[in-house]
Motif scaffolding. Structure first.
Motif, PDB file in Angstrom:
ATOM      1  N   MET A  99      -6.357   1.649  12.721  1.00 46.20           N
ATOM      2  CA  MET A  99      -6.837   2.923  12.171  1.00 46.20           C
ATOM      3  C   MET A  99      -7.805   3.643  13.107  1.00 46.20           C
ATOM      4  SD  MET A  99      -4.997   3.353   9.667  1.00 46.20           S
ATOM      5  CE  MET A  99      -5.712   4.903   9.182  1.00 46.20           C
ATOM      6  N   VAL A 105      -0.691   5.267  14.389  1.00 47.22           N
ATOM      7  CA  VAL A 105      -0.198   4.715  13.126  1.00 47.22           C
ATOM      8  C   VAL A 105       0.884   5.625  12.555  1.00 47.22           C
ATOM      9  CG1 VAL A 105      -0.813   4.121  10.748  1.00 47.22           C
ATOM     10  CG2 VAL A 105      -2.340   3.476  12.623  1.00 47.22           C
ATOM     11  N   GLU A 108       1.675  -2.160   4.813  1.00 46.95           N
ATOM     12  CA  GLU A 108       0.558  -2.939   4.287  1.00 46.95           C
ATOM     13  C   GLU A 108      -0.666  -2.639   5.140  1.00 46.95           C
ATOM     14  OE1 GLU A 108       0.032  -5.724   2.027  1.00 46.95           O
ATOM     15  OE2 GLU A 108       1.841  -5.036   1.034  1.00 46.95           O
ATOM     16  N   CYS A 109      -1.745  -2.229   4.503  1.00 48.63           N
ATOM     17  CA  CYS A 109      -3.012  -1.987   5.201  1.00 48.63           C
ATOM     18  C   CYS A 109      -3.935  -3.165   4.930  1.00 48.63           C
ATOM     19  CB  CYS A 109      -3.650  -0.694   4.721  1.00 48.63           C
ATOM     20  SG  CYS A 109      -2.624   0.755   5.016  1.00 48.63           S
ATOM     21  N   HIS A 110      -4.278  -3.882   5.978  1.00 51.05           N
ATOM     22  CA  HIS A 110      -5.124  -5.066   5.841  1.00 51.05           C
ATOM     23  C   HIS A 110      -6.557  -4.730   6.229  1.00 51.05           C
ATOM     24  CE1 HIS A 110      -1.731  -7.644   5.082  1.00 51.05           C
ATOM     25  NE2 HIS A 110      -1.153  -7.256   6.206  1.00 51.05           N
ATOM     26  N   ASP A 134       0.810  -1.215   0.000  1.00 52.04           N
ATOM     27  CA  ASP A 134       0.000   0.000   0.000  1.00 52.04           C
ATOM     28  C   ASP A 134       0.849   1.274   0.000  1.00 52.04           C
ATOM     29  OD1 ASP A 134      -2.717  -1.157   0.117  1.00 52.04           O
ATOM     30  OD2 ASP A 134      -1.948  -2.029   1.969  1.00 52.04           O
ATOM     31  N   GLU A 171       2.558  -3.795   9.236  1.00 51.35           N
ATOM     32  CA  GLU A 171       1.209  -4.189   8.866  1.00 51.35           C
ATOM     33  C   GLU A 171       0.202  -3.426   9.731  1.00 51.35           C
ATOM     34  OE1 GLU A 171       1.004  -8.546   7.643  1.00 51.35           O
ATOM     35  OE2 GLU A 171       2.766  -8.476   8.976  1.00 51.35           O
ATOM     36  N   ILE A 172      -0.734  -2.794   9.060  1.00 54.58           N
ATOM     37  CA  ILE A 172      -1.735  -1.951   9.714  1.00 54.58           C
ATOM     38  C   ILE A 172      -3.109  -2.581   9.489  1.00 54.58           C
ATOM     39  CG2 ILE A 172      -2.745   0.365   9.803  1.00 54.58           C
ATOM     40  CD1 ILE A 172       0.269   0.292  10.507  1.00 54.58           C
ATOM     41  N   SER A 173      -3.877  -2.689  10.545  1.00 52.04           N
ATOM     42  CA  SER A 173      -5.221  -3.257  10.434  1.00 52.04           C
ATOM     43  C   SER A 173      -6.280  -2.178  10.643  1.00 52.04           C
ATOM     44  CB  SER A 173      -5.421  -4.364  11.467  1.00 52.04           C
ATOM     45  OG  SER A 173      -5.559  -3.798  12.761  1.00 52.04           O
ATOM     46  N   ARG A 174      -7.481  -2.579  10.422  1.00 48.09           N
ATOM     47  CA  ARG A 174      -8.622  -1.685  10.649  1.00 48.09           C
ATOM     48  C   ARG A 174      -8.659  -1.219  12.104  1.00 48.09           C
ATOM     49  NH1 ARG A 174     -14.188  -4.454   9.403  1.00 48.09           N
ATOM     50  NH2 ARG A 174     -12.877  -6.004  10.365  1.00 48.09           N
TER      51      ARG A 174
END
Length: 75
Positions: free
Chosen positions: A51, A57, A13-15, A2, A45-48
């Protein structure tokens, strides 16, 4: 992938939810991240859930950039 900082060898990376809907997608994501790491990239790695605290973040990515600068002797 991303977000990419090639000079820093950093990927973010946004998952989202769709990354976990099927085993095929989950495995593809896992292998992509592994390949990036095998090629010397740091992957954040970033998750919902992450956010929900966007300032955290930003701070995490900022720390990762600074760490990569030191590691790669960019400064």
């Amino acid at each position: 992938m991303d977000f990419l900082w090639p000079r820093h060898r950093l990927v973010v990376e946004c998952h989202g939810g769709h990354h976990f809907q099927t085993d095929q997608q989950r495995l593809a994501d896992m292998h992509r991240v592994r390949r990036l790491r095998d090629h010397g990239y740091r992957v954040e790695e970033i998750s919902r859930l992450d956010m929900q605290a966007p300032d955290e973040v930003v701070a995490r990515v900022t720390r990762a950039l600074a760490a990569q600068e030191r590691l790669l002797r960019l400064v």
